[in-house]
Design a protein around this motif. Sequence first.
Motif, short mmCIF file in Angstrom:
data_model
loop_
_atom_site.label_atom_id
_atom_site.label_comp_id
_atom_site.label_asym_id
_atom_site.label_seq_id
_atom_site.Cartn_x
_atom_site.Cartn_y
_atom_site.Cartn_z
N GLY A 61 -4.89 38.86 34.08
CA GLY A 61 -5.51 39.43 33.30
C GLY A 61 -6.86 38.99 32.79
N GLU A 62 -7.03 37.69 32.88
CA GLU A 62 -8.43 37.09 32.53
C GLU A 62 -9.46 37.40 33.91
N ALA A 63 -8.71 37.48 34.96
CA ALA A 63 -9.42 37.93 36.31
C ALA A 63 -9.84 39.43 36.60
N GLY A 64 -9.20 40.18 35.43
CA GLY A 64 -9.41 41.69 35.57
C GLY A 64 -8.77 42.33 36.45
N VAL A 65 -7.64 41.70 36.87
CA VAL A 65 -6.65 42.31 37.88
C VAL A 65 -5.63 42.98 36.86
N ASP A 66 -5.59 44.57 37.12
CA ASP A 66 -4.89 45.36 36.41
C ASP A 66 -3.62 45.97 37.01
N ALA A 67 -3.33 45.50 38.27
CA ALA A 67 -2.13 46.09 39.08
C ALA A 67 -0.82 45.51 38.28
N PRO A 68 0.09 46.49 38.22
CA PRO A 68 1.40 46.03 37.56
C PRO A 68 2.23 44.94 38.43
N VAL A 69 3.07 44.29 37.75
CA VAL A 69 3.76 43.21 38.59
C VAL A 69 5.10 43.64 38.33
N VAL A 70 5.73 43.44 39.52
CA VAL A 70 7.27 43.52 39.61
C VAL A 70 7.86 42.35 40.08
N VAL A 71 8.84 41.99 39.46
CA VAL A 71 9.42 40.32 39.79
C VAL A 71 10.93 40.83 40.14
N GLY A 72 11.53 40.06 40.98
CA GLY A 72 12.87 40.03 41.38
C GLY A 72 13.38 38.46 41.56
N GLY A 73 14.60 38.27 41.00
CA GLY A 73 15.12 36.90 40.97
C GLY A 73 16.13 36.85 40.56
N ASP A 74 16.72 35.71 39.80
CA ASP A 74 18.11 35.42 39.09
C ASP A 74 17.69 35.10 37.80
N PHE A 75 17.70 35.97 36.82
CA PHE A 75 17.27 35.60 35.66
C PHE A 75 18.33 35.99 34.50
N SER A 76 18.26 35.18 33.24
CA SER A 76 19.10 35.42 32.17
C SER A 76 18.36 36.53 31.38
N TYR A 77 19.21 37.10 30.42
CA TYR A 77 18.50 38.31 29.61
C TYR A 77 17.50 37.77 28.60
N GLU A 78 17.49 36.19 28.47
CA GLU A 78 16.42 35.83 27.65
C GLU A 78 15.30 35.69 28.46
N GLU A 79 15.34 35.36 29.78
CA GLU A 79 14.01 35.33 30.68
C GLU A 79 13.73 36.52 30.93
N ILE A 80 14.46 37.59 31.10
CA ILE A 80 13.95 39.01 31.43
C ILE A 80 12.93 39.42 29.97
N ALA A 81 13.54 39.13 28.93
CA ALA A 81 12.66 39.43 27.69
C ALA A 81 11.51 38.55 27.72
N THR A 82 11.50 37.44 28.17
CA THR A 82 10.04 36.66 27.90
C THR A 82 9.20 37.42 29.07
N LEU A 83 9.80 37.54 30.38
CA LEU A 83 8.83 37.97 31.31
C LEU A 83 8.22 39.70 30.98
N GLU A 84 9.13 40.57 30.52
CA GLU A 84 8.63 41.82 30.08
C GLU A 84 7.52 41.53 28.77
N GLY A 85 7.67 40.41 28.03
CA GLY A 85 6.99 40.29 26.77
C GLY A 85 5.84 39.71 27.32
N ALA A 86 5.62 39.06 28.66
CA ALA A 86 4.41 38.54 29.15
C ALA A 86 3.62 39.90 30.00
#
Length: 211
Positions: free
Chosen positions: A152-177
């Motif tokens: 964001g600070e660099a002005g890159v507005d490309a959406p980010v898609v992430v794959g991995g093994d995440f808990s529901y709490e981690e998913i909420a954190t990532l979406e919140g970010a």
Amino acid sequence: TDTVGFIKSLPHTLIEAFKATLEETRSADLIFHVVDVSLANNGNVAVAGLVDDEKDELRELRDEVGRITERLGERPKVLMAKFAKFEYPSTVDYQVRMGAADLGMDVLYEEELNISPEKLVVAAQQGAVHVIWLADLYDARLDIPALMKKLGEAGVDAPVVVGGDFSYEEIATLEGAGVARVYNFLNTSNEKIFAGIVGTLGSPLREEARR
């Protein structure tokens, strides 16, 4: 030549057992993706439905990428990077990379494992990418919120898609970010990941990919 086989959605716990097989693809000059439809032709309704559904879904995605290409005036570009505690062949990472190219997208793949956030930002800027795919493998625990901030600070507005093994709490954190899509490899099909990547490009599949 050699023949290797893959299990769809291979669990990470079996990666080590299939290591020798997976490593064959790293030095391959040509790879054929063969789908066995014999069971469908023999009247297996369940298999026939799966094959037909997958073909229809991929065909729809290819058509959508074609429309997006016309709108952009160029093929959509996706930057892909892999993060892990150690180097090992990942079927999901490989299949997502090959699948994106097969759908008609230009893939910019970072060969460097665990590329630094600073280098990733530069790669996104220089490539003028439309979407970023990050594979967080084997408990790499990449600080994705910090990376999102740098983008964001660099002005890159490309959406980010992430794959991995995440808990529901981690998913909420990532979406919140600000991460556009978060997928668990163990319970998500490759087709759904493809739809999510394409969906971030502003296509009608955006809401469908969220379901």
